[in-house]
Scaffold this motif. Structure first.
Motif, PDB file in Angstrom:
ATOM      1  N   UNK A 163      -9.829  49.808 -18.525  1.00 25.04           N
ATOM      2  CA  UNK A 163      -9.499  48.499 -18.690  1.00 25.04           C
ATOM      3  C   UNK A 163      -9.911  47.807 -19.861  1.00 25.04           C
ATOM      4  N   UNK A 164      -9.461  46.767 -20.073  1.00 22.23           N
ATOM      5  CA  UNK A 164     -10.058  45.706 -21.011  1.00 22.23           C
ATOM      6  C   UNK A 164      -9.447  45.989 -22.378  1.00 22.23           C
ATOM      7  N   UNK A 165      -8.526  46.917 -22.463  1.00 20.84           N
ATOM      8  CA  UNK A 165      -7.763  47.022 -23.884  1.00 20.84           C
ATOM      9  C   UNK A 165      -6.451  46.255 -24.134  1.00 20.84           C
ATOM     10  N   UNK A 166      -6.164  45.468 -23.196  1.00 21.49           N
ATOM     11  CA  UNK A 166      -5.242  44.172 -23.525  1.00 21.49           C
ATOM     12  C   UNK A 166      -5.836  42.989 -22.927  1.00 21.49           C
ATOM     13  N   UNK A 167      -6.061  41.558 -23.561  1.00 30.40           N
ATOM     14  CA  UNK A 167      -6.518  40.576 -23.003  1.00 30.40           C
ATOM     15  C   UNK A 167      -5.710  39.364 -23.133  1.00 30.40           C
ATOM     16  N   UNK A 168      -5.935  38.416 -22.245  1.00 28.30           N
ATOM     17  CA  UNK A 168      -5.076  37.539 -22.200  1.00 28.30           C
ATOM     18  C   UNK A 168      -5.765  35.956 -21.972  1.00 28.30           C
ATOM     19  N   UNK A 169      -5.426  34.734 -22.343  1.00 29.09           N
ATOM     20  CA  UNK A 169      -5.675  33.652 -22.102  1.00 29.09           C
ATOM     21  C   UNK A 169      -4.576  32.616 -21.724  1.00 29.09           C
ATOM     22  N   UNK A 170      -4.856  31.892 -20.675  1.00 26.92           N
ATOM     23  CA  UNK A 170      -3.808  30.850 -20.399  1.00 26.92           C
ATOM     24  C   UNK A 170      -4.445  29.573 -20.077  1.00 26.92           C
ATOM     25  N   UNK A 171      -3.829  28.645 -20.487  1.00 30.47           N
ATOM     26  CA  UNK A 171      -4.104  27.152 -20.554  1.00 30.47           C
ATOM     27  C   UNK A 171      -3.007  26.496 -19.306  1.00 30.47           C
ATOM     28  N   UNK A 172      -3.870  26.193 -18.126  1.00 26.53           N
ATOM     29  CA  UNK A 172      -3.165  25.689 -17.052  1.00 26.53           C
ATOM     30  C   UNK A 172      -2.713  24.403 -17.156  1.00 26.53           C
TER      31      UNK A 172
END
Length: 140
Positions: free
Chosen positions: A26-35
């Motif tokens: 795990x943790x080898x691709x990360x993401x953030x989204x703005x709601x």
């Protein structure tokens, strides 16, 4: 600090690739989204020996948003491995399963901005990646 920089820094905190168990990485691709309301939610990928159990960072971030706030509309999304997205490397776009999930989560997500190049702040819309999406006809 602009919103993309905020999202990048929040997601980067989740980047520390490693084994969870002998069967899960795990943790080898990360993401953030703005709601829709401006909150930022993060996610990281989970890969297992059984491909059907894999979860991409984008879907985990979207699920975190929904579970923690009840929101389904995503304004912006960034995803990357060890460094910010660069258009020439073409590695920041959601996979087909994520694209489908995001569209099904909220039809307004067709307008979600996906960061393609961090330095130039170049984006594309989810709808551009899903031309002629089958679900649009059911929304009429």
């Amino acid at each position: 600090m602009d919103k993309w920089a905020q999202m990048y820094l929040k997601a980067k905190k989740e980047y520390y690739p490693g084994d969870v168990t002998p069967f899960i990485y795990a943790h080898n691709v990360v993401s953030a989204i703005e709601a829709e309301n401006g909150e930022i939610f993060t996610g990281f990928c989970v890969e297992s020996c059984s491909g059907v159990c894999n979860l991409c960072a984008e879907r985990v971030a979207a699920l975190n948003m929904y579970v923690n706030s009840g929101q389904t509309h995503i304004k912006r999304i960034i995803a990357f491995r060890d460094k910010a997205p660069v258009e020439s490397e073409n590695n920041s776009l959601p996979c087909g399963a994520c694209r489908e999930f995001l569209m099904q989560l909220d039809i307004k997500n067709k307008d979600t901005e996906i960061l393609v190049d961090y330095e130039d702040k170049k984006t594309t819309a989810l709808e551009a990646l899903m031309p002629h999406w089958w679900g649009l006809s059911s929304q009429v």
